[in-house]
Design a protein around this motif. Structure first.
Motif, mmCIF file in Angstrom:
data_model
loop_
_atom_site.group_PDB
_atom_site.id
_atom_site.type_symbol
_atom_site.label_atom_id
_atom_site.label_comp_id
_atom_site.label_asym_id
_atom_site.label_seq_id
_atom_site.Cartn_x
_atom_site.Cartn_y
_atom_site.Cartn_z
ATOM 1 N N LYS A 75 39.644 32.289 36.403
ATOM 2 C CA LYS A 75 39.646 31.989 34.967
ATOM 3 C C LYS A 75 38.290 32.259 34.324
ATOM 4 O O LYS A 75 38.212 32.810 33.221
ATOM 5 C CB LYS A 75 40.041 30.519 34.747
ATOM 6 N N HIS A 76 37.208 31.919 35.018
ATOM 7 C CA HIS A 76 35.900 31.885 34.360
ATOM 8 C C HIS A 76 34.966 33.055 34.678
ATOM 9 O O HIS A 76 34.006 33.271 33.950
ATOM 10 C CB HIS A 76 35.180 30.589 34.726
ATOM 11 N N PHE A 77 35.233 33.811 35.751
ATOM 12 C CA PHE A 77 34.224 34.784 36.175
ATOM 13 C C PHE A 77 34.741 36.220 36.265
ATOM 14 O O PHE A 77 34.019 37.100 36.727
ATOM 15 C CB PHE A 77 33.592 34.340 37.494
ATOM 16 N N GLY A 78 35.958 36.468 35.861
ATOM 17 C CA GLY A 78 36.401 37.830 35.620
ATOM 18 C C GLY A 78 36.764 38.661 36.828
ATOM 19 O O GLY A 78 36.748 39.887 36.764
ATOM 20 N N TYR A 79 37.060 38.048 37.944
ATOM 21 C CA TYR A 79 37.517 38.788 39.118
ATOM 22 C C TYR A 79 38.422 37.881 39.939
ATOM 23 O O TYR A 79 38.494 36.673 39.714
ATOM 24 C CB TYR A 79 36.337 39.260 39.979
ATOM 25 N N GLY A 80 39.094 38.492 40.899
ATOM 26 C CA GLY A 80 39.922 37.706 41.815
ATOM 27 C C GLY A 80 41.285 37.363 41.242
ATOM 28 O O GLY A 80 41.713 37.891 40.209
ATOM 29 N N ASN A 81 41.958 36.461 41.925
ATOM 30 C CA ASN A 81 43.293 36.035 41.554
ATOM 31 C C ASN A 81 43.545 34.685 42.211
ATOM 32 O O ASN A 81 42.699 34.170 42.938
ATOM 33 C CB ASN A 81 44.324 37.071 42.003
ATOM 34 N N THR A 82 44.709 34.129 41.966
ATOM 35 C CA THR A 82 45.005 32.783 42.481
ATOM 36 C C THR A 82 45.824 32.802 43.766
ATOM 37 O O THR A 82 46.263 31.758 44.231
ATOM 38 C CB THR A 82 45.758 31.966 41.413
ATOM 39 N N ASN A 83 46.019 33.979 44.362
ATOM 40 C CA ASN A 83 46.879 34.070 45.548
ATOM 41 C C ASN A 83 46.243 33.392 46.760
ATOM 42 O O ASN A 83 45.049 33.536 47.014
ATOM 43 C CB ASN A 83 47.158 35.532 45.890
ATOM 44 N N VAL A 84 47.073 32.669 47.497
ATOM 45 C CA VAL A 84 46.683 32.067 48.769
ATOM 46 C C VAL A 84 47.754 32.444 49.789
ATOM 47 O O VAL A 84 48.816 32.948 49.422
ATOM 48 C CB VAL A 84 46.582 30.527 48.671
ATOM 49 N N ARG A 85 47.481 32.216 51.048
ATOM 50 C CA ARG A 85 48.495 32.469 52.071
ATOM 51 C C ARG A 85 49.278 31.190 52.330
ATOM 52 O O ARG A 85 48.703 30.107 52.461
ATOM 53 C CB ARG A 85 47.851 32.970 53.362
ATOM 54 N N GLY A 86 50.589 31.352 52.407
ATOM 55 C CA GLY A 86 51.444 30.212 52.701
ATOM 56 C C GLY A 86 51.109 29.597 54.045
ATOM 57 O O GLY A 86 50.646 30.302 54.949
#
Length: 311
Positions: free
Chosen positions: A272-283
């Motif tokens: 949300k705040h730093f402009g890279y990445g995503n919210t995906n995690v491994r189950g």
């Protein structure tokens, strides 16, 4: 082993790893995160700590992320930033192999988690033997990782860690139990030149420094590395009043991060705040929806991020 030395004091961060929508490693996001942490002034990056979803990665993936971290740092002028690798496995044999892999991939130190699958059988003698056997075999210095939450409640006391600290290739510990009393017993028993004691939580960063810790290895620097480096600077300059105010901010933000689920929360905040990445995690982990959590759930984190961006 004769040259085994602890990592230098400072701010260390167990970095999260990022995945794409297929739960495969997102290499570009991982590199972007490593660079922001290094630019934020961290002393070192812990790859495959608990926040790095170590248990969710294959051996090849673990080795790749260590190498990627080291190469990214080197290619961008951050050769001085250390890479520590989490190398705890569920057997002595696996842990030894992970230490060898870590060395080959560019890590200078290994952080070894106590096996927790057979917790009732992990007596003091077996715990001591496991860590000593791994330390004997490791081509890099090792640190003892105490985190009861992920080891079926196994909580190494200061007696056990102190005994392990006598080993020539055991050079420190990360206390994610956040027990400042235990930390102080260790710092007052084992010399800092031989053994680095780190709290594993930003909630006791300053308290640990007062008790002789070597700094911190915590999840919250994933969000705010500059703020942690600032607190460390204030402490070293003797500015206790300012350091205490900043510590309060870190403590409140760290608590909010825990309630967000730590790993998933970190990724959601960073994205949300730093402009890279995503919210995906491994189950079986699941992503964190900050909008669903509500503004009140991140009020203190938002304040810390505003400070971070001002530094």
């Amino acid at each position: 082993m004769a040259n085994s030395a602890p990592p230098p004091p400072g701010v260390y961060v167990p970095a999260v790893v990022f995945f794409d929508e297929n739960e495969e490693l997102d290499l570009e996001a991982i590199k972007a995160h490593v660079l922001r942490l290094a630019r934020g002034g961290v002393t070192g990056i812990l790859v495959q700590g608990s926040n790095g979803e170590a248990q969710h990665l294959s051996h090849d993936e673990r080795k790749l992320t260590i190498r990627l971290t080291r190469e990214t740092l080197n290619q961008n002028g951050f050769e001085h930033v250390l890479v520590i690798a989490g190398t705890g496995g569920q057997s002595t044999k696996e842990s030894k192999k992970l230490c060898e892999d870590a060395k080959e991939a560019g890590a200078t130190h290994a952080l070894v988690l106590t096996p927790g699958v057979w917790a009732p059988q992990m007596t003091k003698e077996r715990i001591l033997k496991f860590h000593r056997d791994v330390a004997d075999a490791s081509p890099i210095p090792v640190m003892i990782y105490n985190f009861p939450v992920v080891t079926a409640g196994l909580n190494l006391d200061s007696d056990i860690i102190g005994e392990l600290g006598q080993h020539p290739n055991v050079v420190g510990t990360k206390l994610s139990c956040a027990d400042v009393g235990k930390l102080h017993r260790l710092t007052s028993t084992l010399p800092a030149s031989k053994f680095a004691t780190f709290p594993g939580s930003s909630a006791v960063f300053l308290q640990g420094l007062i008790s002789g810790s070597a700094g911190v290895i915590g999840a919250l620097p994933n969000v705010a590395p500059k703020a942690h480096a600032e607190l460390y600077r204030l402490w070293k300059e003797g500015k206790m009043q300012e350091a205490t105010i900043l510590q309060a901010m870190l403590g409140h933000a760290d608590w909010e991060l825990q309630k967000l689920g730590s790993i998933a929360g970190i990724k959601a905040i960073v994205t949300k705040h730093f402009g890279y990445g995503n919210t995906n995690v491994r189950g079986p982990l699941t992503p964190r929806d900050l909008e669903a959590a509500g503004a009140a759930a991140t009020e203190k984190l938002e304040q810390l991020i505003a400070l971070e961006k001002s530094l």
